[in-house]
Design an enzyme around this catalytic site. Structure first.
Site, PDB file in Angstrom:
ATOM      1  N   LYS A 114       0.934  -1.258  -0.048  1.00  0.00           N
ATOM      2  CA  LYS A 114      -0.135   0.011   0.138  1.00  0.00           C
ATOM      3  C   LYS A 114       0.803   1.336   0.043  1.00  0.00           C
ATOM      4  O   LYS A 114       0.417   2.109  -0.519  1.00  0.00           O
ATOM      5  CB  LYS A 114      -1.027  -0.085   1.330  1.00  0.00           C
ATOM      6  CG  LYS A 114      -2.039  -1.030   1.023  1.00  0.00           C
ATOM      7  CD  LYS A 114      -3.146  -0.951   2.098  1.00  0.00           C
ATOM      8  CE  LYS A 114      -4.363  -1.628   1.877  1.00  0.00           C
ATOM      9  NZ  LYS A 114      -5.486  -1.749   2.819  1.00  0.00           N
ATOM     10  N   LYS A 197      -8.363 -10.234  -8.320  1.00  0.00           N
ATOM     11  CA  LYS A 197      -9.559 -10.249  -7.432  1.00  0.00           C
ATOM     12  C   LYS A 197     -10.426  -8.915  -7.737  1.00  0.00           C
ATOM     13  O   LYS A 197     -10.004  -7.786  -7.861  1.00  0.00           O
ATOM     14  CB  LYS A 197      -9.333 -10.583  -5.943  1.00  0.00           C
ATOM     15  CG  LYS A 197      -9.049  -9.170  -5.167  1.00  0.00           C
ATOM     16  CD  LYS A 197      -8.656  -9.728  -3.675  1.00  0.00           C
ATOM     17  CE  LYS A 197      -8.783  -8.354  -2.880  1.00  0.00           C
ATOM     18  NZ  LYS A 197      -9.042  -8.517  -1.479  1.00  0.00           N
ATOM     19  N   LYS A 200     -12.000  -2.967  -4.393  1.00  0.00           N
ATOM     20  CA  LYS A 200     -12.760  -1.671  -4.501  1.00  0.00           C
ATOM     21  C   LYS A 200     -11.434  -0.784  -4.791  1.00  0.00           C
ATOM     22  O   LYS A 200     -11.779   0.226  -5.315  1.00  0.00           O
ATOM     23  CB  LYS A 200     -13.370  -1.224  -3.153  1.00  0.00           C
ATOM     24  CG  LYS A 200     -12.557  -1.111  -1.996  1.00  0.00           C
ATOM     25  CD  LYS A 200     -13.113  -0.504  -0.634  1.00  0.00           C
ATOM     26  CE  LYS A 200     -12.352  -0.746   0.490  1.00  0.00           C
ATOM     27  NZ  LYS A 200     -12.657  -1.870   1.203  1.00  0.00           N
TER      28      LYS A 200
HETATM   29  P1  ADP Z   1     -11.087  -4.794  -1.005  1.00  0.00           P
HETATM   30  O1  ADP Z   1     -10.107  -5.895  -1.581  1.00  0.00           O
HETATM   31  O2  ADP Z   1     -12.042  -4.381  -2.088  1.00  0.00           O
HETATM   32  O3  ADP Z   1     -10.378  -3.469  -0.719  1.00  0.00           O
HETATM   33  P2  ADP Z   1     -11.390  -5.164   1.854  1.00  0.00           P
HETATM   34  O4  ADP Z   1     -10.036  -5.501   1.865  1.00  0.00           O
HETATM   35  O5  ADP Z   1     -12.080  -4.184   2.505  1.00  0.00           O
HETATM   36  O6  ADP Z   1     -12.072  -5.277   0.192  1.00  0.00           O
HETATM   37  O7  ADP Z   1     -12.163  -6.596   2.080  1.00  0.00           O
HETATM   38  C1  ADP Z   1     -13.194  -6.661   2.856  1.00  0.00           C
HETATM   39  C2  ADP Z   1     -13.541  -8.135   2.993  1.00  0.00           C
HETATM   40  O8  ADP Z   1     -14.065  -8.687   1.762  1.00  0.00           O
HETATM   41  C3  ADP Z   1     -12.178  -8.968   3.375  1.00  0.00           C
HETATM   42  O9  ADP Z   1     -12.750 -10.231   4.527  1.00  0.00           O
HETATM   43  C4  ADP Z   1     -12.001  -9.550   2.321  1.00  0.00           C
HETATM   44  O10 ADP Z   1     -11.481 -10.905   2.458  1.00  0.00           O
HETATM   45  C5  ADP Z   1     -13.123  -9.668   1.425  1.00  0.00           C
HETATM   46  N1  ADP Z   1     -12.984  -9.840   0.093  1.00  0.00           N
HETATM   47  C6  ADP Z   1     -12.783  -8.537  -0.681  1.00  0.00           C
HETATM   48  N2  ADP Z   1     -12.563  -8.744  -2.051  1.00  0.00           N
HETATM   49  C7  ADP Z   1     -12.652  -9.964  -2.126  1.00  0.00           C
HETATM   50  C8  ADP Z   1     -13.043 -10.978  -3.358  1.00  0.00           C
HETATM   51  N3  ADP Z   1     -12.630 -10.568  -4.524  1.00  0.00           N
HETATM   52  N4  ADP Z   1     -13.497 -12.192  -3.180  1.00  0.00           N
HETATM   53  C9  ADP Z   1     -13.640 -12.726  -1.994  1.00  0.00           C
HETATM   54  N5  ADP Z   1     -13.611 -11.874  -0.800  1.00  0.00           N
HETATM   55  C10 ADP Z   1     -13.178 -10.681  -1.056  1.00  0.00           C
HETATM   56 NA    NA Z   2      -8.183  -5.622   0.464  1.00  0.00          NA
END
Ligand code: ADP
Ligand code: NA
Length: 330
Positions: A114, A197, A200
């Protein structure tokens, strides 16, 4: 016997959760209400580590809580709260920071990733110490289990190390949490880049399906999803990542197995699959959107629910913090 306790958090850093968040996290949170003593928090303290807008943060925190309730979190059966409402989090975070080695913290790969994006000189100290606050989030509730995805494994290891170190140095205070690996957790990928993946932070808008998005827009994104040049609808993540991702989403939202879907689409085309999936997504998001709106339209009721959640959380967190304070000599 009492149920194992679980703690999990989600950041309010977007206007809506996406399908990856729902299928990878929130859906499991809902299910765990049946089997665990569940503490769930909207981690707004973590959401300010990379810069933020105050009004947007306040709005997104409320929308996040409303969506969680709309998705099935039941305040009668879980403790749902906002992290900043419980001051014990940063209080314990400070103590944890004082038993963390600088080199140890420096090895966290998520910070490296990050901060590399922002430029390391612009990255905040808060981003650097965020895994330490996360350890405090978990340890305050004496959580037995923490649902973790691959990206959070290293942070959970740090949490375990810190709990063990504190216990050794000052006397048994914290439960050492285990990773809770959820079976069948769907890994949802980007619609435009189906080997990455759905995220967001990393995906373009066309690559993610947001729970609160206009269903017509979501349908369009599904129709435009990247697939391969073949014709057969088969589940093969290595060779057919795009189609496989659509099947994964379809299966998770409909409850039909992937094998059953593959069988049902023999002789049909990608367009048929996409059209039907758009319908499934629409049916799925409609009630969530409606319930989210109900919560957001009654701000005092939402405030009340979150105040009750914070009170329940504090009742546990304050006891742990007091013990930790006593042990360290405060
Ligand atoms: P992002 O990766 O979109 O920033 P976060 O890191 O805030 O999302 O993830 C919040 C939760 O959602 C975590 O528990 C993460 O493992 C799950 N998560 C995020 N993206 C995915 C995905 N593409 N597939 C499965 N689980 C996900
Ligand atoms: Na993340």
């Amino acid at each position: 016997a009492s149920r194992p306790r679980v703690l999990s958090g989600i950041q309010p850093t977007a206007d809506s959760f996406h399908l990856g968040n729902y299928l990878g996290a929130v859906r499991n949170w809902v299910a765990m209400q049946e089997t665990h003593d569940t503490f769930y928090c909207v981690v707004d303290l973590h959401a300010i580590t990379m810069g933020h807008d105050p009004a947007l943060l306040r709005q997104r925190t409320r929308v996040a809580a409303a969506q969680l309730l709309a998705a099935g979190l039941d305040p009668e059966r879980c403790t749902l709260f906002v992290q900043s409402h419980v001051p014990e989090h940063p209080q314990l975070g400070w103590i944890m920071g004082c038993i963390t080695g600088f080199g140890e913290a420096s090895r966290m790969t998520q910070f490296k990733d990050k901060s590399a994006k922002q430029g390391v000189d612009r990255a905040s100290v808060g981003l650097f110490t965020y895994p330490i606050l996360q350890a405090a989030d978990i340890l305050l509730y004496q959580a037995d289990a923490v649902p973790v995805g691959e990206d959070q494994r290293q942070h959970l290891e740090l949490t375990r190390d810190l709990a063990q170190r504190f216990n050794r140095q000052f006397g048994k205070t914290f439960t050492v949490p285990e990773a809770y690996i959820v079976r069948d957790t769907a890994k949802i990928t980007d619609l435009q880049e189906p080997t990455a993946k759905m995220s967001k932070s990393a995906s373009t808008p066309a690559g993610i399906i947001e729970l609160l998005d206009d269903p017509a827009r979501s349908a369009k994104k599904i129709r435009s999803a990247v697939t391969d040049t073949g014709r057969e609808i088969l589940f093969d993540p290595a060779e057919k990542p795009g189609i496989s991702n659509l099947l994964t989403i379809y299966s998770a939202l409909s409850g039909r197995s992937v094998a059953e879907l593959v069988e049902a689409y023999v002789g049909k085309g990608y367009g048929d699959l996409k059209k039907d999936l758009a319908e499934v997504v629409l049916e799925f998001v409609r009630p969530i959107q409606e319930r989210t709106r109900v919560y957001l339209d009654d701000p005092s009721q939402l405030d009340k629910l979150l105040a009750v959640g914070a009170e329940k959380a504090r009742a546990v967190a304050a006891v742990t913090l007091q013990t930790a304070y006593d042990r360290v000599g405060f």
